[in-house]
Scaffold this motif. Structure first.
Motif, mmCIF file in Angstrom:
data_model
loop_
_atom_site.group_PDB
_atom_site.id
_atom_site.type_symbol
_atom_site.label_atom_id
_atom_site.label_comp_id
_atom_site.label_asym_id
_atom_site.label_seq_id
_atom_site.Cartn_x
_atom_site.Cartn_y
_atom_site.Cartn_z
ATOM 1 N N LEU A 1 0.866 -1.170 0.000
ATOM 2 C CA LEU A 1 0.000 0.000 0.000
ATOM 3 C C LEU A 1 0.906 1.225 0.000
ATOM 4 O O LEU A 1 1.770 1.360 0.873
ATOM 5 C CB LEU A 1 -0.895 0.010 1.247
ATOM 6 C CG LEU A 1 -1.711 1.281 1.508
ATOM 7 C CD1 LEU A 1 -2.732 1.507 0.397
ATOM 8 C CD2 LEU A 1 -2.408 1.210 2.862
ATOM 9 N N VAL A 2 0.744 2.111 -0.971
ATOM 10 C CA VAL A 2 1.592 3.297 -1.076
ATOM 11 C C VAL A 2 0.948 4.456 -0.325
ATOM 12 O O VAL A 2 -0.243 4.734 -0.489
ATOM 13 C CB VAL A 2 1.816 3.681 -2.556
ATOM 14 C CG1 VAL A 2 2.606 4.978 -2.657
ATOM 15 C CG2 VAL A 2 2.541 2.551 -3.285
ATOM 16 N N LEU A 3 1.749 5.127 0.510
ATOM 17 C CA LEU A 3 1.298 6.307 1.241
ATOM 18 C C LEU A 3 2.048 7.519 0.709
ATOM 19 O O LEU A 3 3.277 7.515 0.664
ATOM 20 C CB LEU A 3 1.575 6.157 2.738
ATOM 21 C CG LEU A 3 1.065 4.883 3.411
ATOM 22 C CD1 LEU A 3 1.407 4.884 4.894
ATOM 23 C CD2 LEU A 3 -0.429 4.726 3.208
ATOM 24 N N HIS A 4 1.316 8.524 0.317
ATOM 25 C CA HIS A 4 1.958 9.760 -0.176
ATOM 26 C C HIS A 4 1.429 10.942 0.621
ATOM 27 O O HIS A 4 0.209 11.108 0.757
ATOM 28 C CB HIS A 4 1.678 9.974 -1.661
ATOM 29 C CG HIS A 4 2.296 11.223 -2.208
ATOM 30 N ND1 HIS A 4 3.646 11.325 -2.454
ATOM 31 C CD2 HIS A 4 1.762 12.425 -2.533
ATOM 32 C CE1 HIS A 4 3.921 12.538 -2.927
ATOM 33 N NE2 HIS A 4 2.790 13.223 -2.975
ATOM 34 N N VAL A 5 2.342 11.754 1.148
ATOM 35 C CA VAL A 5 1.959 12.950 1.895
ATOM 36 C C VAL A 5 2.305 14.176 1.059
ATOM 37 O O VAL A 5 3.468 14.397 0.723
ATOM 38 C CB VAL A 5 2.672 13.013 3.258
ATOM 39 C CG1 VAL A 5 2.261 14.282 4.005
ATOM 40 C CG2 VAL A 5 2.341 11.785 4.098
ATOM 41 N N ASN A 6 1.289 14.937 0.718
ATOM 42 C CA ASN A 6 1.464 16.201 0.011
ATOM 43 C C ASN A 6 1.439 17.304 1.065
ATOM 44 O O ASN A 6 0.384 17.644 1.603
ATOM 45 C CB ASN A 6 0.346 16.396 -1.014
ATOM 46 C CG ASN A 6 0.505 17.665 -1.833
ATOM 47 O OD1 ASN A 6 1.208 18.583 -1.431
ATOM 48 N ND2 ASN A 6 -0.163 17.727 -2.971
ATOM 49 N N HIS A 7 2.618 17.866 1.347
ATOM 50 C CA HIS A 7 2.712 18.854 2.424
ATOM 51 C C HIS A 7 2.145 20.209 2.031
ATOM 52 O O HIS A 7 1.960 21.075 2.897
ATOM 53 C CB HIS A 7 4.175 19.025 2.857
ATOM 54 C CG HIS A 7 4.802 17.763 3.359
ATOM 55 N ND1 HIS A 7 5.516 16.907 2.547
ATOM 56 C CD2 HIS A 7 4.803 17.201 4.591
ATOM 57 C CE1 HIS A 7 5.939 15.885 3.259
ATOM 58 N NE2 HIS A 7 5.528 16.034 4.496
ATOM 59 N N GLY A 8 1.911 20.427 0.744
ATOM 60 C CA GLY A 8 1.335 21.686 0.294
ATOM 61 C C GLY A 8 2.267 22.873 0.435
ATOM 62 O O GLY A 8 1.817 24.016 0.530
ATOM 63 N N LEU A 9 3.582 22.603 0.430
ATOM 64 C CA LEU A 9 4.560 23.672 0.657
ATOM 65 C C LEU A 9 5.031 24.327 -0.636
ATOM 66 O O LEU A 9 5.595 25.418 -0.601
ATOM 67 C CB LEU A 9 5.769 23.113 1.418
ATOM 68 C CG LEU A 9 5.487 22.623 2.846
ATOM 69 C CD1 LEU A 9 6.706 21.911 3.409
ATOM 70 C CD2 LEU A 9 5.109 23.798 3.730
ATOM 71 N N ARG A 10 4.841 23.640 -1.773
ATOM 72 C CA ARG A 10 5.361 24.147 -3.038
ATOM 73 C C ARG A 10 4.336 23.947 -4.139
ATOM 74 O O ARG A 10 3.508 23.041 -4.069
ATOM 75 C CB ARG A 10 6.662 23.411 -3.417
ATOM 76 C CG ARG A 10 7.810 23.636 -2.466
ATOM 77 C CD ARG A 10 8.990 22.734 -2.789
ATOM 78 N NE ARG A 10 8.716 21.337 -2.483
ATOM 79 C CZ ARG A 10 8.392 20.419 -3.351
ATOM 80 N NH1 ARG A 10 8.284 20.703 -4.628
ATOM 81 N NH2 ARG A 10 8.165 19.172 -2.969
ATOM 82 N N ALA A 11 4.430 24.788 -5.172
ATOM 83 C CA ALA A 11 3.500 24.684 -6.299
ATOM 84 C C ALA A 11 3.650 23.347 -7.011
ATOM 85 O O ALA A 11 2.690 22.803 -7.560
ATOM 86 C CB ALA A 11 3.729 25.836 -7.273
ATOM 87 N N GLU A 12 4.882 22.783 -6.979
ATOM 88 C CA GLU A 12 5.145 21.526 -7.696
ATOM 89 C C GLU A 12 4.565 20.314 -6.995
ATOM 90 O O GLU A 12 4.571 19.212 -7.544
ATOM 91 C CB GLU A 12 6.658 21.309 -7.844
ATOM 92 C CG GLU A 12 7.401 22.433 -8.544
ATOM 93 C CD GLU A 12 7.929 23.468 -7.563
ATOM 94 O OE1 GLU A 12 8.759 24.283 -7.990
ATOM 95 O OE2 GLU A 12 7.504 23.452 -6.387
ATOM 96 N N SER A 13 4.082 20.474 -5.760
ATOM 97 C CA SER A 13 3.659 19.311 -4.974
ATOM 98 C C SER A 13 2.496 18.559 -5.621
ATOM 99 O O SER A 13 2.395 17.339 -5.496
ATOM 100 C CB SER A 13 3.287 19.730 -3.551
ATOM 101 O OG SER A 13 2.206 20.641 -3.557
#
Length: 224
Positions: A6-18
């Motif tokens: 199971l893949v977990l991805h955290v998008n921290h929302g710190l950059r436009a590229e996220s």
């Protein structure tokens, strides 16, 4: 190994590229038929301590999913280079043996770093050979962060001026120090029972009768 991934991805929302990075992870998981869970975070307004905030939020999310999905382990992608940088950072900050132990291969029995003995160059070569898509976080180039200054200035200087194998040697130092640290902690815990009463009172004479190298450890265990 009959693994269920199971893949977990955290998008921290710190950059436009996220968002683009999140989409890349989603597309790879779709191609490889891996289920994926994504956590999107709203960053704090203050910029100070942003790395610590991101790390704490990731670990909270990992632990939550581990419990809900009954995962045996959560794997992260820390490399030998990350280990070398961590040891140098702790050394610069005046850390004792605990800090020089670096990043543990296994934390709390479930958070594992299986790539800790692979260099970043090895992983990049593997990705190129196997055509595994990857992306570089542009914030890794920002030398306002102390870790990035260690990565881009201090480690390259040590490699070129002193030893091309400095990364492996620092990682090896962390391994040996961690093994010895575990031994010393075990010795301190065994000695603790003779120094600290059931009421958690500390006997100074008994503490001073312990080896000097264990006294501070016993005192820390009592304080904690």
């Amino acid at each position: 190994f009959d693994l269920q991934v199971l893949v977990l991805h955290v998008n921290h929302g710190l950059r436009a590229e996220s968002i683009d990075e999140e989409n890349l992870v989603r597309s790879v998981c779709s191609e490889w038929k891996f289920p994926i869970l994504v956590k999107r975070l709203r960053p704090p307004t203050a910029n100070s301590g942003i790395e610590a905030w991101a790390r704490e939020e990731r670990h909270k999310y990992f632990l939550k999913v581990k419990r809900q999905a009954r995962l045996s382990f959560v794997f992260t992608g820390h490399t030998e280079d990350d280990q070398a940088e961590t040891v140098l950072l702790h050394l610069i900050r005046g850390a004792a043996r605990r800090g020089l132990s670096g990043i543990a291969p296994l934390r709390n029995g479930w958070l594992a770093r299986p790539l800790l003995y692979c260099s970043r160059i090895d992983i990049e070569k593997y990705n190129a050979e196997k055509r595994v898509p990857s992306v570089e976080d542009p914030s890794n180039e920002d030398t306002n962060f102390t870790r990035n200054r260690v990565r881009h200035r201090l480690l390259p200087m040590l490699r070129s001026e002193f030893s091309p194998q400095i990364g492996k040697r620092l990682a090896s130092l962390a391994t040996v120090t961690r093994e010895e640290e575990e031994l010393l902690e075990d010795m301190a815990r065994r000695s603790e029972s003779g120094v600290i009463t059931d009421e958690r009172h500390l006997s100074i004479p008994k503490l001073l009768s312990e080896p000097t190298g264990l006294q501070t450890r016993i005192l820390r265990l009592w304080a904690e």
